[in-house]
Design a protein around this motif. Structure first.
Motif, PDB file in Angstrom:
ATOM      1  N   ALA A   1       0.869  -1.169   0.000  1.00  0.00           N
ATOM      2  CA  ALA A   1       0.000   0.000   0.000  1.00  0.00           C
ATOM      3  C   ALA A   1       0.908   1.221   0.000  1.00  0.00           C
ATOM      4  O   ALA A   1       2.081   1.126   0.347  1.00  0.00           O
ATOM      5  N   PHE A   2       0.370   2.329  -0.399  1.00  0.00           N
ATOM      6  CA  PHE A   2       1.208   3.528  -0.438  1.00  0.00           C
ATOM      7  C   PHE A   2       1.118   4.244   0.902  1.00  0.00           C
ATOM      8  O   PHE A   2       0.590   5.346   1.018  1.00  0.00           O
ATOM      9  N   THR A   3       1.598   3.562   1.941  1.00  0.00           N
ATOM     10  CA  THR A   3       1.540   4.160   3.270  1.00  0.00           C
ATOM     11  C   THR A   3       2.953   4.170   3.850  1.00  0.00           C
ATOM     12  O   THR A   3       3.825   3.435   3.406  1.00  0.00           O
ATOM     13  N   TRP A   4       3.149   4.999   4.874  1.00  0.00           N
ATOM     14  CA  TRP A   4       4.455   5.064   5.519  1.00  0.00           C
ATOM     15  C   TRP A   4       4.817   3.705   6.121  1.00  0.00           C
ATOM     16  O   TRP A   4       5.934   3.240   6.007  1.00  0.00           O
ATOM     17  N   GLU A   5       3.815   3.028   6.727  1.00  0.00           N
ATOM     18  CA  GLU A   5       4.077   1.732   7.350  1.00  0.00           C
ATOM     19  C   GLU A   5       4.679   0.768   6.327  1.00  0.00           C
ATOM     20  O   GLU A   5       5.680   0.122   6.575  1.00  0.00           O
ATOM     21  N   PHE A   6       4.041   0.690   5.177  1.00  0.00           N
ATOM     22  CA  PHE A   6       4.503  -0.277   4.191  1.00  0.00           C
ATOM     23  C   PHE A   6       5.862   0.119   3.622  1.00  0.00           C
ATOM     24  O   PHE A   6       6.780  -0.689   3.556  1.00  0.00           O
ATOM     25  N   ILE A   7       5.979   1.397   3.251  1.00  0.00           N
ATOM     26  CA  ILE A   7       7.231   1.825   2.612  1.00  0.00           C
ATOM     27  C   ILE A   7       8.399   1.700   3.579  1.00  0.00           C
ATOM     28  O   ILE A   7       9.471   1.211   3.226  1.00  0.00           O
ATOM     29  N   SER A   8       8.167   2.089   4.831  1.00  0.00           N
ATOM     30  CA  SER A   8       9.277   1.971   5.779  1.00  0.00           C
ATOM     31  C   SER A   8       9.612   0.504   6.027  1.00  0.00           C
ATOM     32  O   SER A   8      10.763   0.152   6.238  1.00  0.00           O
ATOM     33  N   SER A   9       8.595  -0.360   5.966  1.00  0.00           N
ATOM     34  CA  SER A   9       8.904  -1.776   6.168  1.00  0.00           C
ATOM     35  C   SER A   9       9.716  -2.318   4.991  1.00  0.00           C
ATOM     36  O   SER A   9      10.563  -3.186   5.172  1.00  0.00           O
ATOM     37  N   VAL A  10       9.483  -1.798   3.790  1.00  0.00           N
ATOM     38  CA  VAL A  10      10.286  -2.230   2.645  1.00  0.00           C
ATOM     39  C   VAL A  10      11.748  -1.844   2.873  1.00  0.00           C
ATOM     40  O   VAL A  10      12.658  -2.643   2.672  1.00  0.00           O
ATOM     41  N   LEU A  11      11.951  -0.620   3.358  1.00  0.00           N
ATOM     42  CA  LEU A  11      13.319  -0.183   3.657  1.00  0.00           C
ATOM     43  C   LEU A  11      13.940  -1.058   4.742  1.00  0.00           C
ATOM     44  O   LEU A  11      15.085  -1.480   4.648  1.00  0.00           O
ATOM     45  N   TYR A  12      13.128  -1.330   5.748  1.00  0.00           N
ATOM     46  CA  TYR A  12      13.607  -2.105   6.888  1.00  0.00           C
ATOM     47  C   TYR A  12      13.990  -3.518   6.467  1.00  0.00           C
ATOM     48  O   TYR A  12      15.054  -4.025   6.802  1.00  0.00           O
ATOM     49  N   PHE A  13      13.125  -4.165   5.704  1.00  0.00           N
ATOM     50  CA  PHE A  13      13.396  -5.545   5.287  1.00  0.00           C
ATOM     51  C   PHE A  13      14.517  -5.609   4.250  1.00  0.00           C
ATOM     52  O   PHE A  13      15.222  -6.596   4.160  1.00  0.00           O
ATOM     53  N   GLY A  14      14.637  -4.533   3.467  1.00  0.00           N
ATOM     54  CA  GLY A  14      15.630  -4.562   2.405  1.00  0.00           C
ATOM     55  C   GLY A  14      16.997  -4.102   2.858  1.00  0.00           C
ATOM     56  O   GLY A  14      17.962  -4.224   2.105  1.00  0.00           O
ATOM     57  N   PHE A  15      17.081  -3.574   4.078  1.00  0.00           N
ATOM     58  CA  PHE A  15      18.326  -2.923   4.476  1.00  0.00           C
ATOM     59  C   PHE A  15      19.532  -3.848   4.475  1.00  0.00           C
ATOM     60  O   PHE A  15      20.558  -3.557   3.855  1.00  0.00           O
ATOM     61  N   LEU A  16      19.409  -4.977   5.153  1.00  0.00           N
ATOM     62  CA  LEU A  16      20.570  -5.877   5.254  1.00  0.00           C
ATOM     63  C   LEU A  16      21.030  -6.409   3.900  1.00  0.00           C
ATOM     64  O   LEU A  16      22.213  -6.320   3.579  1.00  0.00           O
ATOM     65  N   PRO A  17      20.101  -6.958   3.093  1.00  0.00           N
ATOM     66  CA  PRO A  17      20.559  -7.426   1.778  1.00  0.00           C
ATOM     67  C   PRO A  17      21.194  -6.301   0.971  1.00  0.00           C
ATOM     68  O   PRO A  17      22.242  -6.506   0.336  1.00  0.00           O
ATOM     69  N   ALA A  18      20.609  -5.107   1.042  1.00  0.00           N
ATOM     70  CA  ALA A  18      21.170  -3.993   0.280  1.00  0.00           C
ATOM     71  C   ALA A  18      22.559  -3.654   0.811  1.00  0.00           C
ATOM     72  O   ALA A  18      23.488  -3.435   0.041  1.00  0.00           O
ATOM     73  N   LEU A  19      22.684  -3.648   2.135  1.00  0.00           N
ATOM     74  CA  LEU A  19      23.980  -3.324   2.731  1.00  0.00           C
ATOM     75  C   LEU A  19      25.064  -4.286   2.234  1.00  0.00           C
ATOM     76  O   LEU A  19      26.151  -3.871   1.846  1.00  0.00           O
TER      77      LEU A  19
END
Lengths: 636, 287, 332
Positions: free
Chosen positions: C186-204
């Motif tokens: 969804a286009f909400t802060w909760e969802f977008i921030s969770s994408v960042l949160y879940f993607g952080f380690l693999p991206a790092l």
């Protein structure tokens, strides 16, 4: 300027993760559901068909859905060996020549939308599956066409199957080990427009107690919610307990990841792990436990066993029974079970696991025969290979480690196994024409060094460690063993086409109920395929047929069992005769029963079956696992 | 030759350090021939012993001495990487330079071939081939395979390097002053290509070691031959991180770092030495 | 016009040829593998319970028919092109009857998001830091940076990822173990921030690995460039160092760097197989790995097709914009 740039970069490197993780309050579950209302289970595979709930399709991997959503007529509990009535309320009732089966259905069941469940649903299911090749789940389409002439509802709760041929085990299709025919909601499926083969059942109406509400399109997880009318579901009726409001199935990956997830409180139960990861769980998660609260922890009663199996065509020397017995007698089972497996699985001399029910049916009654069994060492000397003190020796090891053995050694560690007798093994090999070279290594009758190519997939932990033990012990005995750890897909291919000498399959010769034929029918020599060709297209049991064994006697035993009804005492007698024949010939060396570190964390939920409380099996990933989940209660 | 070496050791600290590191690796390789154990021995020593005087790098869960395993592992991994790099870079340099210098139709044909190979994803292809080979994957076969799959990218890089050199003013100057084409390549361009080649060889080594580790992790290489990858595989298999037996993993990881850092430092030293203007610049500093 | 005929057109023809050859090779190779999807599906059905052998043979025939694998390999190849032209990649076998397009659709967004972002970040970071370190090679921070980088650089990627995973999910459980987001998209802060949160380690993990690689290349190129006459002139002419670095040095080392960037962006369609497997990240790399293991030809084809087109196009674009990036490259 540049220093500032570097400084900013370093700052960002540290602040971003801190910021993000604070904003998220470290919590790694992918759904927004109150944790204490949700039971999180280890999903054994990734879903192959995420979001597609047409489970009757020739579907890809759909773990757990059958337990959560679907019902069949009967369930066999693998712990107790007992039949649990599912959608049926009677045993299968056959006519005299087994051409007709009648079933009484449970009354008062409802679908999740409140529509009552009746015999019409069962009839509709059978007819639809029979008519639709695209609905190929578990081969029911093919088997209904093979066996069923007509099916009719004589009243709302009675179904009569008229069969094409005499079949005393037709009900097996509706009775689980893994799964049984999933009953369709007639009022939904008959209104589907278009092709049932491509229908995806987007809003499932279920007879089971849980409705899938969210899923990961990539198949990592699926969230289920308990239906409102849970009292009229099968598990709700049988258990009388509502069970968790939500169930999340989630795929973490290998053992270490599951152990980590549990230590974080993000997993309530995992189905298995290797012993190192399990021990880590005990250290990091004080509320976690497996079947036994203490040593030997693991659940030892899943119905299957592990073998060292020979390919008789790659290495024709295995065709000599003396060679096979020599290999068995040169294994030190006590050391294998303790040093390699950790003391946590039951030993068994037969491809019949030492579960309480099967021990009572086969292993205990055969104990005396095992003890008196004599084999010919090749020079006319008769030798008794069986050692019933094996469980006591394992118990002695356990006590020396400071463990307490929870019960009689034979109940905890299995009935007994073959002696560790290098002298007898030596005699056997010598009489088989083998000799030792100057370095003490065995030479074949042709004077070539005796080598064994042993293959095992490391991800199958117990099998691989068993293979390690065999490799070490046979090497000590003077055989040149080349142990290869192979990736599973590769390993599979090798025994499919016979590029292996000894491999580590699992085999099982009897259902938890004691009926042997359904488990051994694929072992019939009529499905034999020569080395070099893939065993699978012939249709037999690939693990077994990988041995390239051609013994017509086995076929005769299997044919004899096929003709007997499972409830007839002659059924067990014939099976026992077959097992004796199998044992004398030792066509494969059966080593241990399956064990599973089914481990759950009592942080949020309690009521999982345990050794102190063995009402049902903890194997939640089988279809009968629904009862296990249904019986859970919140910890506070 | 010896003078060059002496100069390098004297004036280039990175070459000095790199050579010492590589010497260490070489000693490990040589030691492997004197190991008291066979490479596939299990239960040779006590299991799960932490590093100690008796077992410098500890022992594994299968009862192997990590130090002696490591000697075999470094040797075998260097064999894999060496084969892969010589094949991959050999093909890559030749094709890249031919294509860059000759241009025209030859360039177009070669580029088409290179591009057709480049577009096929390598790791999945390797996994597929490893599956097809079903456990017949010896370390030599692995090296060959990696080499055969790792020449397209380098060749493309050499081609663009050459293209860019060709357009430089000094090339034009040389051409106008009637310098022979081979001379231009050897005297003017090679000093630019060689540092690039050296860096590329190092990254080739790294790629080969990385692929070897990756295939081992996926269980697709020869897990019963000691390599850096198979040591990591078994370390993970027996959960050495979860159970705090990190030494089993530290040894192969450390070895892979040491070996590649060694190559890297030597390549830096060499390329500085080979680059005439840089050498001048350095000498000026020294004076 | 000559430009079009002599340079652009042949290049486009080459693009077609490359894609055709690449696809044909990837069509063939999986079929050499002994893992075949039909027996694999049957094996899955019978691994937990035995099935009547006659019924299993019948099912085999049905599956061959449903999967479209009953013809000869030539028929299958022709069929494949026939379907491909209509934009149909067929069904996945492993997830039958889900269309391959749907399965790729479920993963490709994650892969592009994760890889695209981390490639861009690591490319920029590596280029800038590497050029800085090459230019100011005598300062303490350049030396420190280089030392750090050359220690990280040789760590096999898997190990780097695994260490990050253990550190930040187990010893210091800050980040999640599996997944790409929380809740429904969804286009909400909760969802977008969770994408960042879940993607952080693999991206790092990808950024660290990628930056180290780019750093070393950029440094090597910059230090070569440093000795160029124009840099010396600029230095003598008292052009500010910053300007020399950013306007001359980096710009002149861009050509191979841009080629590499374009190619790695083109390659992202094949996914980051190891990253996705280690971090349990949903993406096409993991899907591809599963497909190889289960002989799911159609998925293997689908994903490699994307990758082939991606890389071929990237390399086409690079060639077409070469002359603009480096005016010294003349047409021959």
């Amino acid at each position: 300027m540049f220093k500032k740039l570097v400084f900013l970069f370093v700052l960002a490197l540290f602040s971003v993760p801190t910021f993000v993780s604070i904003a998220q309050e470290p919590q790694g579950l992918p759904v927004d559901v109150p944790r204490e209302e949700m039971f999180v289970i280890d999903q054994i595979f990734r879903y192959g068909v995420a979001g597609n709930y047409n489970i009757w399709q020739t579907a890809g991997t759909t773990p757990h859905r059958h337990a959560m959503m679907d019902e069949t007529l009967w369930y066999i509990d693998q712990e107790t060996g007992e039949r649990v009535y599912g959608a049926a309320i009677s045993d299968p009732m056959y006519n005299d020549d087994f051409t007709q089966m009648t079933v009484e259905l449970r009354q008062g069941l409802e679908w999740s939308d409140g529509v009552p469940f009746t015999a019409a649903d069962v009839v509709y299911t059978v007819e639809t599956l029979k008519a639709t090749p695209e609905l190929g789940q578990s081969g029911w389409h093919a088997q209904f066409n093979q066996f069923v002439d007509t099916v009719e509802a004589t009243d709302d709760y009675t179904v009569v199957f008229n069969l094409l041929e005499s079949n005393p085990r037709f009900h097996n299709l509706f009775e689980t080990r893994w799964n049984g025919v999933y009953i369709m909601p007639k009022h939904i499926v008959e209104n589907v427009e278009g092709d049932l083969g491509t229908w995806t059942n987007p809003e499932p109406v279920v007879l089971g107690n849980y409705i899938p509400t969210q899923f990961d399109p990539n198949g990592f997880w699926e969230l289920y919610e308990r239906r409102e009318n849970w009292e009229t579901s099968v598990a709700g009726t049988v258990i009388g307990n509502p069970g968790p409001q939500y169930v999340l199935t989630i795929f973490y990956g290998d053992s270490s990841r599951k152990a980590i997830a549990m230590s974080r409180g993000e997993l309530d139960v995992y189905f298995d792990a290797d012993i190192e990861a399990f021990e880590t769980t005990l250290d990091t998660t004080p509320t976690a436990r497996s079947w036994y609260a203490d040593f030997p922890w693991a659940y030892p009663n899943e119905v299957s066993t592990r073998q060292l199996a020979f390919d008789f065509e790659t290495q024709p020397l295995f065709q000599d029974v003396k060679v096979r017995w020599a290999l068995a007698l040169s294994l030190n089972i006590v050391e294998l079970q303790t040093e390699y497996i950790g003391g946590v699985a039951k030993v068994t001399p037969l491809p019949v696991p030492a579960t309480p029910s099967l021990t009572a049916i086969y292993l205990d009654p055969m104990q005396e025969w095992f003890e008196n069994l004599e084999i010919d060492l090749g020079d006319g000397t008769m030798y008794k290979p069986y050692d019933s003190t094996v469980p006591d020796q394992i118990a002695a090891w356990a006590e020396a480690q400071g463990y307490t053995v929870p019960g009689e050694p034979a109940d905890v560690f299995g009935p007994g196994w073959w002696k560790f007798d290098l002298e007898a093994a030596e005699t056997l090999l010598t009489n088989a024409g083998f000799s030792r070279d100057g370095g003490g290594n065995w030479l074949t009758p042709d004077g070539e060094p005796f080598t064994i190519d042993l293959q095992s997939p490391p991800d199958e932990n117990d099998a691989f460690r068993m293979a390690n033990a065999a490799a070490d012990m046979w090497s000590d005995f003077g055989i040149d063993v080349n142990l290869q750890g192979l990736e599973r897909a590769v390993w599979d291919q090798n025994y499919f086409v016979g590029q292996v000498e000894v491999y580590t399959p699992w085999m099982n010769f009897a259902l938890a109920s004691g009926d042997a034929w359904p488990e051994v029918r694929g072992d019939h020599p009529r499905y034999y395929v020569p080395n070099g060709e893939d065993v699978r297209p012939a249709g037999g049991n690939a693990f077994f047929q990988g041995q390239r064994l051609q013994d017509p006697q086995i076929g005769e035993y299997i044919d004899a069992m096929a003709a007997i009804t499972p409830s007839d005492p002659a059924n067990v007698e014939t099976a026992t005769e077959f097992f004796k024949y199998w044992t004398e010939n030792l066509y494969a060396i059966t080593v241990i029963s399956f064990k599973k570190f089914v481990t759950w964390d009592e942080r949020y939920w309690t009521g999982f079956p345990t050794a102190e409380n063995p009402d049902r099996m903890p194997l939640y990933w089988f279809q009968a696992g629904k009862f296990t989940i249904q019986a859970l209660a919140p910890i506070n | 030759m010896l003078t060059t070496l002496r100069d390098l050791l004297r004036f280039s600290p990175s070459f000095r350090l790199g050579s010492i590191i590589l010497l260490l690796a070489a000693i490990l390789v040589i030691l492997s021939f004197f190991s008291p154990y066979e490479p596939d021995d299990r239960r040779a020593v006590e299991r799960n012993v932490a590093p100690s005087i008796e077992y410098w790098f500890g022992t594994t869960s299968q009862g192997q001495d990590v130090f002696w395993m490591l000697t075999f592992a470094v040797r075998n991994t260097l064999i894999v990487a060496g084969i892969a790099v010589s094949i991959g870079r050999g093909i890559g340099v030749i094709l890249g330079m031919i294509s860059g210098y000759l241009g025209g139709v030859v360039d177009r044909i070669l580029s088409s071939i290179v591009d057709s190979i480049i577009v096929i994803p390598r790791l999945p292809l390797l996994i597929l081939i490893a599956t097809i080979m079903r456990g017949q994957m010896t370390i030599v076969a692995l090296g060959l395979l990696i080499g055969i799959l790792d020449w397209a990218y380098p060749s493309k890089r050499y081609r663009s390097q050459v293209l860019s050199l060709r357009e430089r003013s000094f090339t034009h100057t040389a051409v106008f002053s009637g310098m022979n084409a081979w001379k231009i390549v050897i005297q003017e361009h090679l000093p630019f290509i060689i540092p690039f080649l050296l860096a590329d060889v190092v990254s080739g080594f790294l790629f080969a070691i990385g692929i070897e580790v990756t295939l081992s992790i996926l269980g697709l290489s020869d897990l019963d031959t000691q390599t850096i990858g198979s040591m990591i595989y078994w370390g993970n298999y027996y959960q050495s991180l979860l159970t705090n037996r990190v030494w089993v993993l530290l040894a192969p990881i450390g070895a892979s770092i040491v070996v590649v850092v060694g190559f890297y430092l030597v390549s830096i030293g060499l390329s500085e030495y080979l680059d005439p203007r840089k050498r001048l610049a350095r000498l000026r500093v020294k004076e | 016009m000559t430009l079009l005929r002599q340079y652009i057109l042949p290049r486009i023809v080459q693009w077609f040829v490359v894609i055709f050859v690449g696809i044909s090779i990837t069509f063939l190779i999986p079929r050499l593998s002994p893992v075949n999807p039909v027996d694999n599906a049957l094996g899955r059905l019978t691994s937990f319970q035995t099935m009547d052998p006659e019924a299993s043979q019948q099912m085999r025939a049905t599956l061959l028919d449903l999967y479209g694998l009953d013809g000869s390999i030539v028929d299958q190849y022709l069929n494949f092109w026939g379907r491909l032209i209509k934009g149909d990649l067929g069904p996945s076998f492993q997830s039958f009857p889900t269309p391959v397009m749907q399965i790729i659709g479920a993963g490709i967004g994650w892969t592009i998001g994760l890889l695209g972002t981390s490639i861009l970040i690591s490319w920029t970071l590596g280029l800038i830091l590497g050029s800085l370190a090459g230019y100011f090679s005598n300062t303490w921070w350049a030396k420190l940076l280089e030392r750090v980088v050359i220690t990280i650089y040789p760590v096999p990627y898997y190990i780097l990822a695994f260490i990050l995973l253990m550190l930040f999910t187990y010893y210091w459980p800050l980040f999640p173990l599996v997944g790409g987001s929380r809740g429904e998209p969804a286009f909400t802060w909760e969802f977008i921030s969770s994408v960042l949160y879940f993607g952080f380690l693999p991206a790092l993990s990808l950024v660290i690995g990628g930056t180290a690689f780019r750093f070393i290349m950029a440094k090597a190129l910059a230090s070569t460039e440093m000795t160029s006459d124009y840099v010396q002139y600029a230095d003598l002419a008292a052009v500010p160092k910053r300007k020399i670095l950013f306007f001359y040095v980096i710009r002149n080392t861009m050509l191979p760097q841009v080629t590499d960037l374009a190619l790695s962006l083109g390659a992202l369609f094949e996914g980051a197989l190891i990253t996705e497997v280690v971090f349990g990240y949903p993406g096409v790399g993991y899907t591809l790995y599963n497909a190889i293991n289960s002989g799911d030809y159609n998925i293997i084809m689908g994903i490699t097709l994307l990758s082939i087109v991606g890389i071929a196009t990237a390399s086409l674009l690079v060639d077409l914009i070469y002359p603009f990036l480096d005016p010294r490259v003349r047409l021959r």
